[in-house]
Design a protein around this motif. Structure first.
Motif, short mmCIF file in Angstrom:
data_model
loop_
_atom_site.label_atom_id
_atom_site.label_comp_id
_atom_site.label_asym_id
_atom_site.label_seq_id
_atom_site.Cartn_x
_atom_site.Cartn_y
_atom_site.Cartn_z
N PRO A 1 5.47 -4.91 18.55
CA PRO A 1 5.75 -4.62 20.19
C PRO A 1 5.10 -5.97 20.55
CG PRO A 1 4.99 -2.72 18.49
CD PRO A 1 4.90 -3.99 17.75
N PRO B 1 11.37 -4.96 16.19
CA PRO B 1 10.83 -3.48 16.00
C PRO B 1 9.55 -3.40 15.55
CG PRO B 1 13.05 -3.82 14.87
CD PRO B 1 12.68 -5.30 15.46
N ARG C 1 -9.47 -4.78 11.61
CA ARG C 1 -9.04 -4.10 10.64
C ARG C 1 -9.79 -4.20 9.38
NH1 ARG C 1 -2.63 -2.84 8.87
NH2 ARG C 1 -3.26 -4.27 7.11
N PRO D 1 -4.70 3.93 4.73
CA PRO D 1 -5.18 3.08 5.62
C PRO D 1 -5.35 1.62 4.75
CG PRO D 1 -6.82 4.68 4.96
CD PRO D 1 -5.64 5.15 4.24
N ALA D 2 -5.44 0.76 5.58
CA ALA D 2 -5.86 -0.55 5.12
C ALA D 2 -7.36 -0.54 4.50
CB ALA D 2 -6.09 -1.77 6.08
N VAL E 1 0.66 -8.40 9.43
CA VAL E 1 0.55 -6.90 8.96
C VAL E 1 1.61 -6.20 8.50
CG1 VAL E 1 -1.85 -6.23 9.76
CG2 VAL E 1 0.15 -6.25 11.36
N HIS E 2 2.59 -6.17 9.23
CA HIS E 2 3.89 -5.54 8.84
C HIS E 2 4.49 -5.84 7.49
CE1 HIS E 2 5.30 -9.05 10.95
NE2 HIS E 2 6.74 -8.67 10.18
N ARG F 1 0.90 -1.20 -0.04
CA ARG F 1 0.09 -0.03 0.12
C ARG F 1 0.98 1.20 -0.06
NH1 ARG F 1 -2.37 -1.78 4.25
NH2 ARG F 1 -1.54 -0.01 5.67
N ASP G 1 -4.74 -3.87 19.60
CA ASP G 1 -4.19 -2.34 19.86
C ASP G 1 -3.68 -2.37 21.25
OD1 ASP G 1 -3.51 -0.02 20.15
OD2 ASP G 1 -5.10 0.88 19.47
N ASP H 1 1.56 -5.10 4.65
CA ASP H 1 1.67 -3.72 4.30
C ASP H 1 2.77 -3.14 3.26
OD1 ASP H 1 -0.73 -3.58 5.57
OD2 ASP H 1 0.10 -2.44 7.53
#
Lengths: 108, 234
Positions: free
Chosen positions: B160, B157, B118, B35-36, B173-174, B30, B126, B177
């Motif tokens: 979290p 990193p 999401r 945003p997603a 997701v990381h 993206r 979250d 994206d």
């Protein structure tokens, strides 16, 4: 006189470099960093809005404080970038109970 | 024809794993700052007939990517289970992780809004809002939400993790994206290829075509949670 100017230039250089790379000049960042962090964290975690340079890991990578041996100091260390002010004003930083406090290469 | 992308995804990587079966990376990166999108729903089709009982490539890859495991607390974001049909004794091996339900019980019970779905269907925690109540851990019918009960150090990193918060599979997701496949899917492709990942809302995606063509089921289908993870050959 000339020596004094050179000294001032030397002192200002790290600030100037940092200001150029940071999201805002230091004086502004001191006031608004918590708002930037709170806003971006929700956008990133909940909506997937990732803005390069705005991640906490970007802050950490740039503001890393190293000890005499070159290793990045952890958030518990009073010299750590965030801790150095937060201890003085007695505002606890919860970020690093989940977020990594040091750049990855420093841990290897 | 212009040399530009012909359709979303541009099929960044296609790894042939068997005649007629392809693992396709359709996670186009993206644009930063966007945003997603609800026009995408990420999903996974797992062919259990191709999932070897002795293989833990997906679990190992997840542990390595996300940094869980090794601590005293047991938080297997993804695990291999053996399922045996009582009447026939037919036994299959399959990976179980967050099923990324369309109607996630973990989101329904969360008192703070920390558990969330999401826009692209990925169910996440979250941690900024998580108070560690464990409601989601109890509500999940798949035992796929976990509570971290010990301090965590040297986190990735991009992931979290911390004591006192709930967590589970993020479908990477990381990676998604930025246009990469989830770590488990990538590892599975190199170890037998039982996983097919893609966009469930794109009728032309490999996974949509496969789901139309082959019989598959959701785990605990009777609950009607409309999982994004589907299983074939159960």
């Amino acid at each position: 006189m000339r020596g004094g100017l050179i000294l001032i230039a030397l002192l200002l250089t790290p600030l100037a470099v940092r200001a150029a790379e940071c999201l805002a000049p230091p004086a502004e960042m001191r006031r608004v960093h918590m708002d930037l962090l709170a806003h971006d964290r929700s956008a990133a975690a909940r909506e997937g809005i990732r803005r390069p340079g705005h991640g906490l890991d970007d802050c950490i990578t740039c503001h890393v404080v190293r000890d005499a041996g070159g290793a990045a100091v952890d958030a518990a260390n009073p010299r750590y970038f965030c801790t150095s002010c937060h201890v003085k004003v007695a505002v606890s930083v919860d970020c690093f109970s989940c977020h990594r406090a040091t750049p990855v290469e420093a841990a290897r | 024809m212009s040399p530009g992308p012909t359709r979303r995804g541009l099929l960044a990587a296609a790894i042939a794993v068997a005649p007629g079966l392809f693992l396709v990376a359709e996670a186009a990166p993206r644009a930063p700052g966007t945003p997603a999108s609800a026009r995408t729903r990420w999903g996974l089709l797992i062919d259990v007939t191709r999932c070897d009982a002795g293989c833990t490539a997906c679990v190992d890859a997840c542990r390595q990517e996300q940094g869980w495991g090794g601590a005293a607390s047991d938080v297997p974001w993804i695990r291999k289970i053996e399922a045996t049909e009582r009447q026939t004794n037919r036994s299959v091996s399959l990976p179980v992780m967050c099923q990324h339900c369309a109607e996630p019980p973990c989101v329904e019970v969360c008192p703070t809004g920390a558990s969330l779905r999401r826009a692209d269907g990925i169910v996440l925690v979250d941690r900024h809002r998580c108070i560690g109540c464990r409601y989601c851990v109890m509500a999940c019918p798949f035992d796929a939400r976990f509570f971290v009960d010990a301090e965590v150090h040297d986190q990735r990193p991009y992931t979290p993790r911390g004591k006192g918060t709930a967590e589970g599979c993020t479908l990477c997701v990381h990676r998604l994206d930025t246009g990469r496949l989830p770590a488990c899917v990538e590892a599975c492709g190199g170890a037998g290829g039982a996983m097919l990942f893609g966009d469930l809302l794109d009728p032309a995606s490999e996974i949509s075509q496969a789901l139309r063509a082959r019989a598959s089921t959701a785990l605990r289908a009777e609950l009607g949670l409309a999982s994004a993870i589907r299983y074939q050959g159960l």
